[in-house]
Write an enzyme that holds these catalytic residues in place. Sequence first.
Site: not given
Length: 635
Positions: A424, A497, A499, A501
């Site tokens: 990403e 990541d 998280d 997102d």
Amino acid sequence: MSGYTAQNIEVLEGLEPVRKRPAMYIGGVDSRGLHHLLWEIVDNAVDEYLNGHADTLTVTLHKDGRSVSIGDNGRGIPIDKHPKFKKSALELILTTLHAGGKFSDANYTHSGGLHGVGASVVNALSKEMVATVKRGGREYRQEFRRGIPVNGMTKGGAVRGTGTTIFFRPDEKIFPRTQFVAETIKLHLEDISFIHGGLKITFVDETKGERHTLSNPGGIVDYVTKLVGEGNKKPLADVVIHAIRSEGERIEAAFQWTESTEESIRSYVNGIRTASGGTHESGMRSAVVKAVRGYLETHKVPLKGVSITPDDIREGVVGVLSVFVREPQFQGQTKERLNNPELNANVDGVVRPALEDWLNNNPSLADRIIGRIIMAARARQASRDAAKEVKRKGHGTRRVNLPGKLADCTSSTKPEESELFIVEGDSAGGSAKQGRSARFQAVLPLRGKILNSEGVTHARALKHAELADIVQALGTGIGDNFNISTLRYGKIILLMDADYDGHHISTLLLTFFFRHMPELIRQRRLFIAKPPLYKIKVGKDQTHWAHDDVHREEILASLPKNARPEITRFKGLGEMPARTLSETTLKPETRTLLEVKIDSEVEADATFVTLLGKDPSLRYGFIMDHSGLADELDI
């Protein structure tokens, strides 16, 4: 070399092999392996039903969510002493690998438990197990801790009826998380209720104070209707085609054509789900193709210049296949694939004539199905033409037509030892490029969130630059033009990541691979990396890595009371030093990878339609139904 002697040879005895290598017996210690413990005990209870000794099954998920009880009204596990081993049959069965009554057909005509290891494996991997047996008018009880008997078997008072109840609590020393998922249990038991129409199943969910009675006398015909409805698929015709033969090996199949672009077949052997198919499922697939081809030839249906493939014929089929075999040959203890060679022809011999008769007796519905097959063939041809724009010419041209932002392997030319990390963003891509082993690891950074490819044609997906780059880098083509033999990497690893997102982007990528390159998942080539979200440093030389908030709390709880941990939360992969990323996420020796698997293509299809499809009401309903499972919602 001189130091390697007989003293170095270890012999694992009793249940020790199970605790040392649990993946050999249950497939892994993730959530799937955890629930497999429950399925093993449930299968034993179902075996009693299959052989006419029981008609009720009760599964209870206790209030803590980490322990379960499974009870049946069968004969009860024998409690008398074994003449050779001088211990009760109950203790022998629960503490000894390859001990049981299913190695011959003297006690069980049909059975899913063939290896005599299921119950003992569950015992070995449980912190606590209690077996209660009602037999001969008395109740008997024995407790175990991590597979070891606690005292002897005790004899209780007089009771009515017979049966066995197994209580167990999985061992947190084996499983990172021991929390059962009530919905997973309920869905599995509901599946069983369709396969065994006469079995009354009760699921008691003490975590919610709910009680569910599951009984489906309509069997697999109703099961197909349920799967079609839950998958939000539109039936081509309301009729479910049914084929059954009861004598000898019982074979039953039910299927229905829909307007979906996916083929979804669920198969069972002696009531056990064979998620990876096998010879029986191959027989059903070939039978459908042969019957349709026979209809086309007999009625001289004009195909108007299209070439019809087996995939065209089976596109949109939703089916359930259930066979009962005296001597099933499963691939491994998890029983996910059947290997009996004779089942291919046997299933074909039941399904093909039944479908041929149905097609000939229902000409208007048959014409509708044939028209749908021809449309599928034309769509595949259009997809092939579109995919030619990005198809690689082969492994020999590794650096031709590759995406400019791809940092390819520097020396490895063997696909089976090469890895591609799809990362990403450019910042994270920079860290990954610095931390990777350039010899065999490639990195392809993406820019932001990619296209939601749910319901999108192959041609439109290829117009999206990021997705086209992925297809170019992999070298396989897409859709019907997909060719696994030209895959340039043995592992494709999604590195996002840790998280919300990152999870969102992973979900979008999974949608793309499931809809447009599903064979990568079936061939076990797709993985998700688990980078740490937290660094927990204790003192000068003790460091822990936590993947999420729950993992962080587990680590903190395990530390000494006087410890003063220093906790660092990574904002993203781009903020993580390349060396840290390498040690925790990239190096094969120290990283954690999650393999992407499809347990049920029907359920996976329904999930993607619900969460990423065009109908927002489905997402709203899902959120409302599952809101109680979330501590907080990131909306």
